[in-house]
Motif scaffolding. Sequence first.
Motif, PDB file in Angstrom:
ATOM      1  N   ALA A 125      54.159 -32.267  74.232  1.00  0.00           N
ATOM      2  CA  ALA A 125      53.283 -33.177  74.970  1.00  0.00           C
ATOM      3  C   ALA A 125      53.154 -34.516  74.255  1.00  0.00           C
ATOM      4  CB  ALA A 125      51.903 -32.540  75.146  1.00  0.00           C
ATOM      5  N   GLU A 126      53.105 -34.490  72.932  1.00  0.00           N
ATOM      6  CA  GLU A 126      53.018 -35.738  72.158  1.00  0.00           C
ATOM      7  C   GLU A 126      54.258 -36.601  72.367  1.00  0.00           C
ATOM      8  OE1 GLU A 126      52.950 -37.047  67.440  1.00  0.00           O
ATOM      9  OE2 GLU A 126      52.099 -35.110  68.031  1.00  0.00           O
ATOM     10  N   LEU A 127      55.430 -35.968  72.383  1.00  0.00           N
ATOM     11  CA  LEU A 127      56.670 -36.717  72.598  1.00  0.00           C
ATOM     12  C   LEU A 127      56.744 -37.261  74.026  1.00  0.00           C
ATOM     13  CD1 LEU A 127      59.193 -34.422  70.697  1.00  0.00           C
ATOM     14  CD2 LEU A 127      58.274 -36.636  69.956  1.00  0.00           C
ATOM     15  N   CYS A 128      56.301 -36.475  74.991  1.00  0.00           N
ATOM     16  CA  CYS A 128      56.297 -36.941  76.378  1.00  0.00           C
ATOM     17  C   CYS A 128      55.366 -38.136  76.546  1.00  0.00           C
ATOM     18  CB  CYS A 128      55.872 -35.809  77.320  1.00  0.00           C
ATOM     19  SG  CYS A 128      57.061 -34.452  77.427  1.00  0.00           S
ATOM     20  N   HIS A 129      54.243 -38.084  75.885  1.00  0.00           N
ATOM     21  CA  HIS A 129      53.300 -39.201  75.942  1.00  0.00           C
ATOM     22  C   HIS A 129      53.908 -40.446  75.307  1.00  0.00           C
ATOM     23  CE1 HIS A 129      49.465 -41.330  75.979  1.00  0.00           C
ATOM     24  NE2 HIS A 129      49.603 -41.571  74.693  1.00  0.00           N
ATOM     25  N   ALA A 130      54.630 -40.272  74.204  1.00  0.00           N
ATOM     26  CA  ALA A 130      55.258 -41.414  73.544  1.00  0.00           C
ATOM     27  C   ALA A 130      56.301 -42.065  74.446  1.00  0.00           C
ATOM     28  CB  ALA A 130      55.890 -40.964  72.228  1.00  0.00           C
ATOM     29  N   LEU A 131      57.057 -41.243  75.182  1.00  0.00           N
ATOM     30  CA  LEU A 131      58.060 -41.806  76.087  1.00  0.00           C
ATOM     31  C   LEU A 131      57.375 -42.515  77.257  1.00  0.00           C
ATOM     32  CD1 LEU A 131      61.058 -42.185  76.617  1.00  0.00           C
ATOM     33  CD2 LEU A 131      61.057 -40.032  77.885  1.00  0.00           C
ATOM     34  N   ARG A 132      56.280 -41.967  77.745  1.00  0.00           N
ATOM     35  CA  ARG A 132      55.537 -42.647  78.809  1.00  0.00           C
ATOM     36  C   ARG A 132      55.021 -43.999  78.335  1.00  0.00           C
ATOM     37  NH1 ARG A 132      52.747 -41.992  83.832  1.00  0.00           N
ATOM     38  NH2 ARG A 132      51.992 -44.106  84.206  1.00  0.00           N
ATOM     39  N   GLU A 133      54.509 -44.059  77.111  1.00  0.00           N
ATOM     40  CA  GLU A 133      54.035 -45.326  76.572  1.00  0.00           C
ATOM     41  C   GLU A 133      55.166 -46.347  76.487  1.00  0.00           C
ATOM     42  OE1 GLU A 133      52.149 -44.419  72.818  1.00  0.00           O
ATOM     43  OE2 GLU A 133      50.168 -44.522  73.758  1.00  0.00           O
ATOM     44  N   LEU A 134      56.360 -45.890  76.093  1.00  0.00           N
ATOM     45  CA  LEU A 134      57.503 -46.792  76.026  1.00  0.00           C
ATOM     46  C   LEU A 134      57.890 -47.267  77.422  1.00  0.00           C
ATOM     47  CD1 LEU A 134      59.703 -48.191  74.403  1.00  0.00           C
ATOM     48  CD2 LEU A 134      61.062 -46.090  74.540  1.00  0.00           C
ATOM     49  N   ALA A 135      57.904 -46.357  78.393  1.00  0.00           N
ATOM     50  CA  ALA A 135      58.248 -46.741  79.766  1.00  0.00           C
ATOM     51  C   ALA A 135      57.249 -47.743  80.325  1.00  0.00           C
ATOM     52  CB  ALA A 135      58.307 -45.492  80.654  1.00  0.00           C
ATOM     53  N   ASP A 136      55.996 -47.632  79.921  1.00  0.00           N
ATOM     54  CA  ASP A 136      54.978 -48.547  80.415  1.00  0.00           C
ATOM     55  C   ASP A 136      55.231 -49.985  79.980  1.00  0.00           C
ATOM     56  OD1 ASP A 136      53.606 -46.632  81.810  1.00  0.00           O
ATOM     57  OD2 ASP A 136      52.123 -46.259  80.231  1.00  0.00           O
ATOM     58  N   ARG A 137      55.992 -50.164  78.913  1.00  0.00           N
ATOM     59  CA  ARG A 137      56.340 -51.520  78.478  1.00  0.00           C
ATOM     60  C   ARG A 137      57.299 -52.191  79.471  1.00  0.00           C
ATOM     61  NH1 ARG A 137      57.794 -50.775  72.053  1.00  0.00           N
ATOM     62  NH2 ARG A 137      56.075 -49.351  71.502  1.00  0.00           N
ATOM     63  N   PHE A 138      57.915 -51.383  80.331  1.00  0.00           N
ATOM     64  CA  PHE A 138      58.883 -51.899  81.302  1.00  0.00           C
ATOM     65  C   PHE A 138      58.324 -51.739  82.716  1.00  0.00           C
ATOM     66  CE2 PHE A 138      61.149 -50.982  77.479  1.00  0.00           C
ATOM     67  CZ  PHE A 138      62.106 -51.972  77.386  1.00  0.00           C
ATOM     68  N   SER A 139      57.043 -52.006  82.856  1.00  0.00           N
ATOM     69  CA  SER A 139      56.386 -51.807  84.143  1.00  0.00           C
ATOM     70  C   SER A 139      56.910 -52.741  85.228  1.00  0.00           C
ATOM     71  CB  SER A 139      54.869 -51.998  83.993  1.00  0.00           C
ATOM     72  OG  SER A 139      54.579 -53.301  83.477  1.00  0.00           O
ATOM     73  N   GLY A 140      57.631 -53.790  84.846  1.00  0.00           N
ATOM     74  CA  GLY A 140      58.243 -54.660  85.842  1.00  0.00           C
ATOM     75  C   GLY A 140      59.444 -54.052  86.517  1.00  0.00           C
ATOM     76  N   ARG A 141      59.915 -52.944  86.000  1.00  0.00           N
ATOM     77  CA  ARG A 141      61.034 -52.217  86.601  1.00  0.00           C
ATOM     78  C   ARG A 141      60.527 -50.930  87.242  1.00  0.00           C
ATOM     79  NH1 ARG A 141      66.419 -53.203  84.269  1.00  0.00           N
ATOM     80  NH2 ARG A 141      66.308 -55.035  82.908  1.00  0.00           N
ATOM     81  N   ARG A 142      61.234 -50.459  88.246  1.00  0.00           N
ATOM     82  CA  ARG A 142      60.915 -49.165  88.834  1.00  0.00           C
ATOM     83  C   ARG A 142      61.590 -48.067  88.012  1.00  0.00           C
ATOM     84  NH1 ARG A 142      63.122 -46.296  94.317  1.00  0.00           N
ATOM     85  NH2 ARG A 142      61.848 -44.423  94.142  1.00  0.00           N
ATOM     86  N   LEU A 143      60.805 -47.149  87.508  1.00  0.00           N
ATOM     87  CA  LEU A 143      61.339 -46.015  86.758  1.00  0.00           C
ATOM     88  C   LEU A 143      61.842 -44.965  87.737  1.00  0.00           C
ATOM     89  CD1 LEU A 143      61.717 -44.626  83.984  1.00  0.00           C
ATOM     90  CD2 LEU A 143      59.424 -43.646  84.287  1.00  0.00           C
ATOM     91  N   LEU A 144      63.102 -44.591  87.604  1.00  0.00           N
ATOM     92  CA  LEU A 144      63.728 -43.659  88.545  1.00  0.00           C
ATOM     93  C   LEU A 144      63.705 -42.215  88.070  1.00  0.00           C
ATOM     94  CD1 LEU A 144      66.944 -45.662  89.520  1.00  0.00           C
ATOM     95  CD2 LEU A 144      64.819 -45.448  90.842  1.00  0.00           C
ATOM     96  N   TRP A 145      63.945 -41.993  86.786  1.00  0.00           N
ATOM     97  CA  TRP A 145      64.216 -40.626  86.328  1.00  0.00           C
ATOM     98  C   TRP A 145      63.918 -40.515  84.848  1.00  0.00           C
ATOM     99  CZ3 TRP A 145      66.455 -38.039  90.559  1.00  0.00           C
ATOM    100  CH2 TRP A 145      66.732 -36.671  90.386  1.00  0.00           C
ATOM    101  N   GLY A 146      63.658 -39.301  84.396  1.00  0.00           N
ATOM    102  CA  GLY A 146      63.501 -39.021  82.974  1.00  0.00           C
ATOM    103  C   GLY A 146      64.502 -37.978  82.534  1.00  0.00           C
ATOM    104  N   GLY A 147      64.861 -38.002  81.258  1.00  0.00           N
ATOM    105  CA  GLY A 147      65.834 -37.048  80.732  1.00  0.00           C
ATOM    106  C   GLY A 147      65.483 -36.600  79.329  1.00  0.00           C
TER     107      GLY A 147
END
Length: 376
Positions: A125-147
């Motif tokens: 869960a901690e790692l998933c949260h860290a990736l979400r925080e990183l994705a939030d830095r690119f909020s100007g783009r539409r996030l399509l998928w996670g891997g």
Amino acid sequence: MHTVIPATLGVGTTPAAQVLQRIRVGAPITRDTLAAETGLSPATINRQVTALTELGFVVERRDLVHSGSIGRPKHPLTLDRDSLCVAGMHIGARRTLLAIADLGGRTLYSHAVLTPHDDPYASAAELCHALRELADRFSGRRLLWGGVALGGRVERAGGVVDHPVLGWRNVPVGAQLAEALGVPVSVCEHVQAMAAAELLLSSARSSANTGLFFYARETTGMALTVGGQVVVPDRGAGTIAHIGVDAPTLCGGAATLQDVIGVDVARRAAQRLGVSPDASVITDERARILGEVVAVFRDAVNPDEVIVAGDAFAAHPQGLGPVQAAFDSASRIGWPLELTASRFGLSVQESAAIVVALSVIYADPVAAMTHCRARP
């Protein structure tokens, strides 16, 4: 509720996948060129371009048409590299690599964090949260998928994993990441993902051949590719870690392949022998062992190519040469085969994370988007 979708580790064959692939590697490109390169009819090309444009994957570049051209202008097509992104992570024994990439697989940003070694569910869960925080830095783009790419056993359909090195058992990392990101997620064994990156990212290697992919760093593994597809057994990836080797310098005699890789092994041997970890007595033995192990599987499968990756293969001061020499000496196949280093070098973990996040889209972009919706 967002979905965990099995990664599709191979070159897509649907018309939409073929068109997307050619635009991705050949843009700017016209419809006429697409028809010539794919063998699809002009009508089929037009339908696929229309569908991909509506999805926001492809854009017409009217600005690239020469103003002095004669006849109806042929508008070049390019990938939209500015509006979309995917998020991926490679969970390693020591560190986890987090990455954001555009639709073409180009890394927009990546960084590593220490892999938590606390409660498995909480660590994931901690790692998933860290990736979400990183994705939030690119909020100007539409996030399509996670891997997610990681070692151990992966139940691909549900994204549930066992990672013995981390002590994880039945951890639903796929569902956790889908909840954190708000988009579909795929989870895959990391060596299979690395092999898929060689097929799918950058300019593709020949997809008609058979190949073996070997990885050795802190963990080790092998993947098989056939006809542009990574072989993914129903019961998950196999293991080569237990393969017996002769390691008198590194381990004092008989050992397993897992016993001779990793930085701690070299440090312990160096301390015992009173030499540096990069002394030839240590690096030569590791290169010999790796070359001999790869040769055994080469002789059994007789592939068209063998690709190797990971620090263990790159650790010798003379590069891959000593591994190649040991491989040549040990192989009993009657024709020579040159070992090929992964095109991704030190970024091989990053490529694995990214390709898992892109693989379903690349396999069938139109069908993949039925699973997608904008982030909340």
